[in-house]
Structure formats: C-alpha cells, structure tokens
Design a protein around this motif. Sequence first.
Motif, PDB file in Angstrom:
ATOM      1  N   LEU A 119       0.857  -1.177   0.000  1.00 23.21           N
ATOM      2  CA  LEU A 119       0.000   0.000   0.000  1.00 23.21           C
ATOM      3  C   LEU A 119       0.897   1.232   0.000  1.00 23.21           C
ATOM      4  O   LEU A 119       1.702   1.421   0.900  1.00 23.21           O
ATOM      5  N   VAL A 120       0.786   2.056  -1.012  1.00 27.62           N
ATOM      6  CA  VAL A 120       1.669   3.224  -1.133  1.00 27.62           C
ATOM      7  C   VAL A 120       0.838   4.477  -1.380  1.00 27.62           C
ATOM      8  O   VAL A 120      -0.228   4.411  -2.000  1.00 27.62           O
ATOM      9  N   ARG A 121       1.327   5.609  -0.876  1.00 27.25           N
ATOM     10  CA  ARG A 121       0.601   6.851  -1.111  1.00 27.25           C
ATOM     11  C   ARG A 121       1.233   7.579  -2.290  1.00 27.25           C
ATOM     12  O   ARG A 121       2.414   7.903  -2.268  1.00 27.25           O
ATOM     13  N   GLY A 146      -3.583   9.550  -4.452  1.00 29.28           N
ATOM     14  CA  GLY A 146      -4.035   8.920  -3.226  1.00 29.28           C
ATOM     15  C   GLY A 146      -3.432   7.541  -3.073  1.00 29.28           C
ATOM     16  O   GLY A 146      -2.459   7.189  -3.745  1.00 29.28           O
ATOM     17  N   LEU A 147      -4.040   6.765  -2.195  1.00 32.02           N
ATOM     18  CA  LEU A 147      -3.497   5.438  -1.907  1.00 32.02           C
ATOM     19  C   LEU A 147      -3.555   4.543  -3.129  1.00 32.02           C
ATOM     20  O   LEU A 147      -4.544   4.549  -3.871  1.00 32.02           O
ATOM     21  N   LEU A 160      -2.532   0.365  -4.347  1.00 30.79           N
ATOM     22  CA  LEU A 160      -2.043  -0.963  -3.983  1.00 30.79           C
ATOM     23  C   LEU A 160      -1.168  -1.395  -5.151  1.00 30.79           C
ATOM     24  O   LEU A 160      -1.637  -1.408  -6.306  1.00 30.79           O
ATOM     25  N   VAL A 201      -7.909   3.864   6.724  1.00 30.38           N
ATOM     26  CA  VAL A 201      -7.150   5.022   6.210  1.00 30.38           C
ATOM     27  C   VAL A 201      -7.897   5.690   5.059  1.00 30.38           C
ATOM     28  O   VAL A 201      -8.592   5.035   4.284  1.00 30.38           O
ATOM     29  N   VAL A 206      -8.260   7.255   1.521  1.00 29.61           N
ATOM     30  CA  VAL A 206      -7.576   7.065   0.235  1.00 29.61           C
ATOM     31  C   VAL A 206      -6.936   8.385  -0.184  1.00 29.61           C
ATOM     32  O   VAL A 206      -5.807   8.413  -0.683  1.00 29.61           O
ATOM     33  N   LEU A 264      -7.970  -1.907   6.281  1.00 30.50           N
ATOM     34  CA  LEU A 264      -6.793  -2.741   6.017  1.00 30.50           C
ATOM     35  C   LEU A 264      -6.902  -4.136   6.646  1.00 30.50           C
ATOM     36  O   LEU A 264      -7.796  -4.401   7.448  1.00 30.50           O
TER      37      LEU A 264
END
Length: 415
Positions: free
Chosen positions: A5-7, A11-12, A14, A324, A326, A365
């Motif tokens: 999961l990266v920002r 936004g977020l 996967l 969290v 997005v 998550l």
Amino acid sequence: PTAALVRGPHGLALEGVALADIAAHQGTPTFVYSLAEIRRAYGAWRDALAGRDALVCYAVKANSNLGVLSAFARMGAGFDIVSGGELARVLAAGGEAGKVVFSGVGKSEVEMRQTLSAGIGCFNIESPSEVARLDAIARELGTRAPVALRVNPDVDARTHPYISTGLKNNKFGIAFDDAFDLYRDAAARPGLRVVGIACHIGSQLLDPTPMADATTKVLELVDRLAAAGIALEHIDLGGGVGIRYRDETPPTIAEYLAPILARLEGRREALHFEPGRSLVGNAGVLLTRVEYLKHGETMNFAVVDAAMNDLARPALYDAWHEVVEVAPHGEPQTYEVVGPICESGDFLAHERPLAVAEGDLLAILSAGAYGMTMSSNYNTRGRAAEVIVDGNAMHVVRERESVESLFALESRLPE
Ligand code: LLP
C-alpha cells in the motif's frame, strides 16, 4: 500492515494501481488484494522451510476466491480444505487433489465420497465415529483413504477464545490420551491407510511457544506409535500464525518456525503446515465509500457503504482493522465508522481520527483473510466485488453480486 500500500499522487495505491481507479471501475465496496503480497507471504513460508520435505497447504477458508487459489496453485502450494465445496474451488482454480488435506469435525458422507474419489492427500480425522464412517465409505469405493488423526494437545494458544482450538474443552481434535488407541483402531481397518498426524491449536497466534510445546507432545506420540509398528509419513502442524492488525508484533514466519523446527531436528517425517491468515491477511483491503457524515451530540458517524455483512470481524470478535483515507480531506475528526445495516453491532471501527468528506473513499486494512469468506447477504446486500492487482494491472476476480441473483433460488408461494 500492508507493504504494497503506497501513497501516490492520486491517493493510496495498492502496488501500481490507484484505489480511486478501482472504485471508479468496479464501484464499492470492493475487496482488493495484492498479488505481490501474496507471493511475498508464501515465499516467507517456503524460504523458512527450504531444504526440508515440507508442504504448505494454504487454508482455503481464509480467502477462497478462485484468483487467489490459482496464485497458490501456480506457486506449488497444497491446500487445507474444510468442505467439499472448498475442494471444488481448489480444483477449479487448478490445484492438485493430491496436495489437499481435509480438516473439520463434521465431514459428511457426500463430502467423504467426493474428496476420496478426487484422490485428496489426507483426511485429518477428528473423532472415532469419523474413523468408522470413512473406513466404510473407502471400502465401499474399493480404496483406502489416507488419514491423519488431528490430536488435541491441550495447550493454551493464548489467543481470542473464539479462535482458540487446542484446549480440552473445545470441539476440535481427538483428546491426546485417546489418540493412541484410535490410531491402533484406524491402522487395523482395511479402508484406511494411516499416514500422518495433525495438530492445530488456534489462530492469530503471536507467540510460537504454545505450538512448539504442542510439537513436543505430538512427537512423543509419533515415537510411541512407531514403537507399536505404526510409522507415520508426515506431521501436520496446522496454521495459526498471527499478523499485524494494529500494534501486534507477530513473529516472522522464520521466527515462528525456529523453535518448532528445532524440535524436529533429525526426524524423517515430512512436514505439513496449514496457514491461512499469514498468507493473505495483509494482502487485502476493503475499499469503501463514505455515504454520509453524521455529527451527533456525543459522537460523529461516518456511514460507509461497506458493512458487517462484508467484513464481520469487528462485529463478531470486536476485531480492530486500521482505516485510512484514500485521499485525506480537511481536518481530522473522530468518527465511528459504521455500515448501513440495521444493527447497532454494524460497525467497522470505533473512534478513528479521519480527515474525510462525504463521497470520499476509505480503505479498511488487513481484510484479505476472513473478510469475503465470512461475508453474507444480510439486508439483501449483494456481496462485494473482488479485484487482484499485479503491478500496474488490475484483474476483476469476482463480480459484484446482482440483487436478482440473491433471490434467484427462491419462489413465491403457489397462487
Ligand atoms: N487449520 C485448521 C484446522 C483451522 O481450523 C484453521 C483456522 C487453519 C488451519 C488456518 O488458520 P490461520 O493460519 O488462518 O490462523 N474467522 C476467524 C479465524 C478462524 C480460524 C479458523 N481455523 C477470524 O476472522 O479471526
């Protein structure tokens, strides 16, 4: 909890796929799984068992989507099933019957016939009556069923009581003190071929000690059996390794296995494991959209489009899942994250600081294990879609259920 999961700028994301894009294409709620995370998790098991005669049998109940199962099948995994239905999924996904172990206290005659005819690798037997039933069915089919007895070592797994299975007072396994005699009975039956022993003490284990203690007890029994002329080919030490949901510090797979493998030094039996959660739990998120923000006198509610029918764990176990944004929006406020279902127990998270506006997306998550598989149609809600991301690619591995399909098997009373 999820490394994939990266920002990013949108936004977020996967792996390489923005969660906002998935919501735009598939709608919400949608379970999204990372193939890289699944591969990494399986790799950790494989690496920790390198050089040994060992089979990792993925516990299908954790996540039985065909896409997920096909990934495990291609990596060479075996499968731990608890129903004939799960075997059908494994075969449809390309899994090998010979690498399947069948666990569960209530195997029906139909399931025994189906799985025996398919040629599964082992039945993990949980009662004397099951020994007799399987023997009779195997003889009728003119074959011998490979069996292990699932023994109950009576150790405390120190986990949630609902998912602890190794103590005397629960329904699983054969009491340790009865196992020897039942092995003798099974070994004398022409319809059975005694091949192993199995043990699983609970789920979300954060401490390897109880399973290591159980291993010691299991090995004592294996040696007693060998002395009595019953030589076992494999030892199945179950699943149960915990994952990080919040601030838990679960052992790595290598750390979990170290004290167990130390006790197995120099032994000739093959090893089986049945991990579920540790292979898929942190590979998945549940993507949901905020329908309404309600600001009450004492509490604020974020009403989202996912509910307890999609993710039952908070309602059922009071489980904690990280939530969290997005793409965060404005100043954070404290919210109860709740679904649209008509029950006070329909919550996904309590008292979370969230910077959100109506219409925003949230990711729940650690939803890859026991999420979709425990979902229901309560309130006539079609179950969520499922997507697997692989780098920049996105594969829809289950379409969202249509409302018509929910009552397609039903009918009105005759006029
Ligand atoms: N083998 C047997 C015989 C089992 O009963 C289970 C899980 C497993 C393997 C896989 O265990 P794992 O590695 O996933 O811990 N619904 C609950 C978990 C129930 C576990 C049932 N048995 C939850 O959401 O926490």
